[in-house]
Design a protein around this motif. Structure first.
Motif, PDB file in Angstrom:
ATOM      1  N   LYS A   1      -4.344 -10.969   3.813  1.00  0.00           N
ATOM      2  CA  LYS A   1      -4.695 -10.654   5.201  1.00  0.00           C
ATOM      3  C   LYS A   1      -4.867  -9.143   5.319  1.00  0.00           C
ATOM      4  O   LYS A   1      -3.990  -8.393   4.907  1.00  0.00           O
ATOM      5  N   THR A   2      -5.990  -8.708   5.874  1.00  0.00           N
ATOM      6  CA  THR A   2      -6.174  -7.266   6.054  1.00  0.00           C
ATOM      7  C   THR A   2      -5.539  -6.828   7.368  1.00  0.00           C
ATOM      8  O   THR A   2      -5.416  -7.610   8.302  1.00  0.00           O
ATOM      9  N   GLY A   3      -5.107  -5.566   7.394  1.00  0.00           N
ATOM     10  CA  GLY A   3      -4.516  -5.024   8.609  1.00  0.00           C
ATOM     11  C   GLY A   3      -3.338  -4.130   8.300  1.00  0.00           C
ATOM     12  O   GLY A   3      -3.127  -3.691   7.164  1.00  0.00           O
ATOM     13  N   LEU A   4      -2.551  -3.873   9.330  1.00  0.00           N
ATOM     14  CA  LEU A   4      -1.375  -3.010   9.265  1.00  0.00           C
ATOM     15  C   LEU A   4      -0.159  -3.858   9.618  1.00  0.00           C
ATOM     16  O   LEU A   4      -0.131  -4.480  10.680  1.00  0.00           O
ATOM     17  N   PHE A   5       0.831  -3.913   8.729  1.00  0.00           N
ATOM     18  CA  PHE A   5       1.976  -4.789   8.896  1.00  0.00           C
ATOM     19  C   PHE A   5       3.271  -4.008   8.699  1.00  0.00           C
ATOM     20  O   PHE A   5       3.425  -3.309   7.698  1.00  0.00           O
ATOM     21  N   GLU A   6       4.216  -4.158   9.629  1.00  0.00           N
ATOM     22  CA  GLU A   6       5.509  -3.499   9.481  1.00  0.00           C
ATOM     23  C   GLU A   6       6.390  -4.280   8.532  1.00  0.00           C
ATOM     24  O   GLU A   6       6.407  -5.507   8.541  1.00  0.00           O
ATOM     25  N   VAL A   7       7.131  -3.538   7.718  1.00  0.00           N
ATOM     26  CA  VAL A   7       8.154  -4.114   6.849  1.00  0.00           C
ATOM     27  C   VAL A   7       9.460  -3.510   7.336  1.00  0.00           C
ATOM     28  O   VAL A   7       9.603  -2.287   7.390  1.00  0.00           O
ATOM     29  N   GLU A   8      10.404  -4.362   7.722  1.00  0.00           N
ATOM     30  CA  GLU A   8      11.618  -3.889   8.367  1.00  0.00           C
ATOM     31  C   GLU A   8      12.849  -4.686   7.963  1.00  0.00           C
ATOM     32  O   GLU A   8      12.729  -5.702   7.284  1.00  0.00           O
TER      33      GLU A   8
ATOM     34  N   VAL B   1      12.586   0.338  10.285  1.00  0.00           N
ATOM     35  CA  VAL B   1      11.234   0.163   9.777  1.00  0.00           C
ATOM     36  C   VAL B   1      11.199   0.852   8.420  1.00  0.00           C
ATOM     37  O   VAL B   1      11.370   2.067   8.328  1.00  0.00           O
ATOM     38  N   LEU B   2      11.000   0.076   7.352  1.00  0.00           N
ATOM     39  CA  LEU B   2      11.012   0.624   5.992  1.00  0.00           C
ATOM     40  C   LEU B   2       9.696   1.313   5.675  1.00  0.00           C
ATOM     41  O   LEU B   2       9.662   2.394   5.112  1.00  0.00           O
ATOM     42  N   PHE B   3       8.580   0.656   6.024  1.00  0.00           N
ATOM     43  CA  PHE B   3       7.248   1.244   5.857  1.00  0.00           C
ATOM     44  C   PHE B   3       6.244   0.348   6.555  1.00  0.00           C
ATOM     45  O   PHE B   3       6.577  -0.753   6.981  1.00  0.00           O
ATOM     46  N   GLN B   4       5.031   0.849   6.668  1.00  0.00           N
ATOM     47  CA  GLN B   4       3.926   0.058   7.180  1.00  0.00           C
ATOM     48  C   GLN B   4       3.021  -0.272   6.011  1.00  0.00           C
ATOM     49  O   GLN B   4       2.598   0.635   5.281  1.00  0.00           O
TER      50      GLN B   4
ATOM     51  N   GLY C   1       6.820   5.478   5.765  1.00  0.00           N
ATOM     52  CA  GLY C   1       5.421   5.923   5.758  1.00  0.00           C
ATOM     53  C   GLY C   1       4.527   4.705   5.633  1.00  0.00           C
ATOM     54  O   GLY C   1       4.943   3.584   5.907  1.00  0.00           O
ATOM     55  N   ARG C   2       3.320   4.923   5.186  1.00  0.00           N
ATOM     56  CA  ARG C   2       2.366   3.827   4.979  1.00  0.00           C
ATOM     57  C   ARG C   2       2.110   3.645   3.494  1.00  0.00           C
ATOM     58  O   ARG C   2       1.994   4.618   2.759  1.00  0.00           O
ATOM     59  N   VAL C   3       2.026   2.385   3.097  1.00  0.00           N
ATOM     60  CA  VAL C   3       1.705   2.025   1.717  1.00  0.00           C
ATOM     61  C   VAL C   3       0.443   1.174   1.777  1.00  0.00           C
ATOM     62  O   VAL C   3       0.397   0.167   2.473  1.00  0.00           O
ATOM     63  N   THR C   4      -0.581   1.589   1.042  1.00  0.00           N
ATOM     64  CA  THR C   4      -1.856   0.880   1.060  1.00  0.00           C
ATOM     65  C   THR C   4      -2.024   0.053  -0.207  1.00  0.00           C
ATOM     66  O   THR C   4      -1.773   0.549  -1.305  1.00  0.00           O
TER      67      THR C   4
END
Length: 155
Positions: free
Chosen positions: A134-141, A148-151, A87-90
């Motif tokens: 750094k702002t944005g959306l980054f994949e963690v894999e 893909v573990l999370f975004q 999923g996504r983690v903010t």
């Protein structure tokens, strides 16, 4: 295949160039956070109690050698299943983030955009710790199993 007309040759060359560009943009290239679109609905990979527990150190020696993190994210991989599910983690920009992953097979953890990695020995945790600057959306894999573990969303 034999291509006889100049227009058809141009089409084949452009298609081949596009395919090469798509294949070349993979794990080895940094993500560009300026084109990323953060999620509107943040989710958490770790319960708030885990972040609180990680910030409280039982011994003074651990407190002086390891700074308290703002966000602890813990992931477990068993039989190619990710817990918690992908999923996504903010996190907030500027927060100190620690990602800890335990896998049942040897692998490598990678955080895109920050170009960070850690070895994941089978059954033992591996961690990366960084300032989310750094702002944005980054994949963690993972690299070997390509999971893909999370975004990670940094706002």
């Amino acid at each position: 295949m034999l291509v006889r007309t100049p227009a058809a040759r141009t089409s084949v060359v452009l298609t081949a160039a596009l395919l090469t560009a798509v294949l070349a943009t993979g794990c080895g290239q940094d993500d560009d956070p300026s084109v990323a679109t953060p999620s509107a609905a943040p989710t958490s990979a770790a319960p708030p109690s885990a972040a609180t527990t990680a910030a409280v150190s039982p011994t003074p020696a651990a407190t002086t050698s390891t700074p308290a993190v703002d966000r602890e994210i813990t992931v477990k991989i068993a039989k190619r299943r990710i817990d918690p599910p992908t999923g996504r983690v903010t996190v907030g920009k500027g927060e100190l983030v620690r990602i800890t992953v335990t896998s049942d097979v040897s692998d490598e953890l990678h955080v895109h955009g920050y170009d960070l990695g850690a070895r994941l020995p089978a059954g033992a945790p591996g961690s990366v710790e960084f300032r989310a600057d750094k702002t944005g959306l980054f994949e963690v894999e993972t690299h070997e199993t390509e999971l893909v573990l999370f975004q990670l969303v940094v706002r």
